[in-house]
Design an enzyme around this catalytic site. Structure first.
Site, PDB file in Angstrom:
ATOM      1  N   LYS A 112       0.815  -1.220   0.000  1.00 44.50           N
ATOM      2  CA  LYS A 112       0.000   0.000   0.000  1.00 44.50           C
ATOM      3  C   LYS A 112       0.848   1.269   0.000  1.00 44.50           C
ATOM      4  O   LYS A 112       0.368   2.338  -0.369  1.00 44.50           O
ATOM      5  CB  LYS A 112      -0.965  -0.023   1.172  1.00 44.50           C
ATOM      6  CG  LYS A 112      -2.000  -1.123   0.985  1.00 44.50           C
ATOM      7  CD  LYS A 112      -3.193  -1.032   1.873  1.00 44.50           C
ATOM      8  CE  LYS A 112      -4.276  -1.993   1.432  1.00 44.50           C
ATOM      9  NZ  LYS A 112      -3.857  -3.407   1.398  1.00 44.50           N
TER      10      LYS A 112
HETATM   11  C1  PLP Z   1      -4.357  -4.464   0.579  1.00 43.69           C
HETATM   12  C2  PLP Z   1      -3.535  -5.687   0.426  1.00 43.69           C
HETATM   13  C3  PLP Z   1      -3.817  -6.649  -0.570  1.00 43.69           C
HETATM   14  C4  PLP Z   1      -5.003  -6.539  -1.510  1.00 43.69           C
HETATM   15  O1  PLP Z   1      -4.863  -5.539  -2.489  1.00 43.69           O
HETATM   16  P1  PLP Z   1      -6.166  -4.992  -3.268  1.00 43.69           P
HETATM   17  O2  PLP Z   1      -5.675  -3.844  -4.068  1.00 43.69           O
HETATM   18  O3  PLP Z   1      -7.105  -4.535  -2.163  1.00 43.69           O
HETATM   19  O4  PLP Z   1      -6.712  -6.085  -4.065  1.00 43.69           O
HETATM   20  C5  PLP Z   1      -2.992  -7.755  -0.660  1.00 43.69           C
HETATM   21  N1  PLP Z   1      -1.953  -7.935   0.182  1.00 43.69           N
HETATM   22  C6  PLP Z   1      -1.649  -7.035   1.148  1.00 43.69           C
HETATM   23  C7  PLP Z   1      -0.512  -7.306   2.055  1.00 43.69           C
HETATM   24  C8  PLP Z   1      -2.418  -5.878   1.298  1.00 43.69           C
HETATM   25  O5  PLP Z   1      -2.112  -5.000   2.274  1.00 43.69           O
END
Ligand code: PLP
Length: 496
Positions: A112
């Site tokens: 993120k």
């Molecule tokens: C948020 C997140 C995801 C999922 O990503 P999306 O864009 O919501 O599909 C996968 N792995 C981790 C570690 C995350 O923090």
């Protein structure tokens, strides 16, 4: 005017990228989308031997046409500087017969960061000189810290994060509680993540509160549906591809597959944007955990959120509504906004919708979907570590398992697996999967895992245990609005 963006639910809406970033989502509840992605074709030859920042400049200039080149350059420089511990930002590692794109080298060791380092920088160029904005975020762990690091110490912006009391891991709690910065506010609430999320939405929609705050202070969110988070993620798909080209592992124009651990469908949708813009992709492998709403949809054409919510080993993907899937429905229905609106009304009213066979088959052309159980997560972490000495976090392990399932179809296209978190961020599951004996506390487990694997702990996670705790608030869930009011005063009027 570059009013390039529209709403998934109403094609009459025309809006600039800047306004789309400022608003977050459309008044009709729809999400902002760029309709004509195929007009933004990128010449792959022009991308050879560029670094990540140069790639980002080319791609963001196309997708954010009302930002000046200088505004984009400044945003990139601030977002992707030495806060990442890899000069490649998203390095590509070859493991066995697949490649891993590591998205966890940012300041909080989760993918993120790639979006949340950029969103605040773009937001800077969206605000007028009088504007001030307080970002509200409800978090189940990862988003909160990544958002705090992105907005920390920015002028005219503040951020308030709510997390469930006793509802996040020890590492995640420490990461948030030790955040510095004059404009960062964090509190636990006596309630669960849903309470936090529901109340944040209520506060954001409270017209009365908005009046009280005055016309120059607005409240906003750092939610993953904001295009300011989505668009920066398109860059690393091109980066992954060009790293393979520059390492002589692929011929320019040859197709690849991407496997993407998926929750809200933001990450994999950014990949689909890249494909529309000319990246040679055969298939996207969408991988879910036991919350397998998407897998059921791929099998039946019915999206049904009315199934039990499970807490899994991959908690950042514990989700029943993949918000960004609405954007895919927009493209795959040939931009039929009335149709998308009808589906979304069905989902809100009844908890499910069904798409036409045409739409479903167009989705199958680009995507495959599968899921992975907790036991399979643990097994995958152990297998890949033992065979290839590569250590995966539980979310990446979900991707690995579904990738192997997909490859049984016989498709030999080169495969890139997206890795979304450092294994140390979810140390409990990882240590349990590969260590014979695991200490009870997470700090010791981290040390032991590092000693056993010789894989270094990212600096931010190694240090978090020693940093001073700066935020200890715990409030009742019905006190969130008052908390926001107080923090707006503290951050923007400096009355503390
Ligand atoms: C948020 C997140 C995801 C999922 O990503 P999306 O864009 O919501 O599909 C996968 N792995 C981790 C570690 C995350 O923090």
């Amino acid at each position: 005017m570059n009013t390039n963006y529209t709403s998934t639910r109403n094609k009459q809406i025309q809006i600039t990228a800047k306004d789309a970033i400022k608003k977050g989502f459309a008044d009709d509840g729809g999400l902002f989308v760029y309709p004509e992605l195929s007009e933004l074709k990128i010449d792959l030859k022009s991308l050879r031997n560029l670094n990540y920042q140069q790639l980002a400049q080319i791609i963001l200039t196309k997708l954010l046409p009302d930002f000046s080149e200088a505004e984009i350059a400044e945003s990139i420089n601030h977002a992707y500087d030495n806060s990442f511990d890899s000069s490649k930002i998203t390095p590509l590692i070859s493991v066995n017969n697949f490649h891993v794109l590591e998205l966890f080298h940012g300041p909080t060791s989760a993918f993120k960061d790639v979006g949340l380092q950029m969103l605040p920088q773009l937001m800077k160029h969206v605000l007028t000189p009088e504007d001030k904005v307080m970002i509200l975020t409800a978090t189940s762990g990862d988003t909160g810290k990544a958002a705090l690091e992105g907005f920390k110490n920015l002028k005219k912006m503040g951020i308030t994060v709510f997390y469930p009391h006793n509802g996040v891991s020890k590492v995640q709690q420490l990461q948030m509680q030790t955040t510095t910065g004059h404009n960062t506010e964090i509190t636990a609430i006596k309630g669960n993540f849903d309470d936090a999320q529901t109340n944040v939405k209520k506060i954001l929609n409270d017209k009365h509160l908005q009046q009280e705050l005055g016309s120059h202070i607005s409240l906003s969110s750092a939610n993953s549906i904001n295009i300011g988070r989505l668009i920066p993620q398109v860059v690393y798909y091109f980066s992954a591809y060009m790293q393979l080209i520059d390492q002589n592992k692929l011929q320019l124009g040859e197709k690849v597959n991407f496997t993407v651990p998926t929750g809200n469908f933001g990450d994999v949708l950014a990949g689909y944007y890249a494909k529309q813009m000319g990246l040679p992709v055969n298939k996207f492998i969408v991988a879910s955990n036991e919350n397998n709403v998407l897998t059921n949809f791929f099998n039946s054409g019915i999206y049904n959120r009315n199934i039990p919510f499970l807490q899994t080993f991959a908690p950042s993907m514990d989700i029943q509504i993949s918000s960004n899937f609405e954007r895919l429905l927009y493209y795959k229905s040939n931009k039929d906004t009335a149709y998308v609106k009808k589906l979304m009304v069905d989902l809100e009213k009844n908890g499910h919708y069904k798409v036409s066979p045409d739409v479903l088959s167009r989705i199958h052309n680009d995507f495959y979907c599968g899921y992975c159980t907790n036991q399979q997560i643990a097994d995958s972490i152990a297998t890949v570590y033992q065979k290839d000495h590569y250590l995966m976090d539980p979310h990446t392990a979900v991707g690995y398992k579904v990738m192997r399932d997909y490859q049984k179809s016989g498709d030999k296209t080169p495969m890139i697996l997206l890795s979304t978190a450092s294994p140390y961020k979810f140390v409990r599951v990882v240590a349990d999967s590969i260590l014979p004996v695991v200490p009870d506390d997470d700090f010791s487990a981290m040390q032991k895992l590092a000693a056993f694997t010789k894989i270094p702990i990212p600096t931010n996670l190694a240090k978090v245990w020693e940093l001073p705790i700066l935020h200890t608030d715990v409030i009742a869930k019905d006190q969130m609005e008052n908390y926001v009011k107080t923090k707006v005063e503290d951050v923007f009027y400096d009355r503390n």
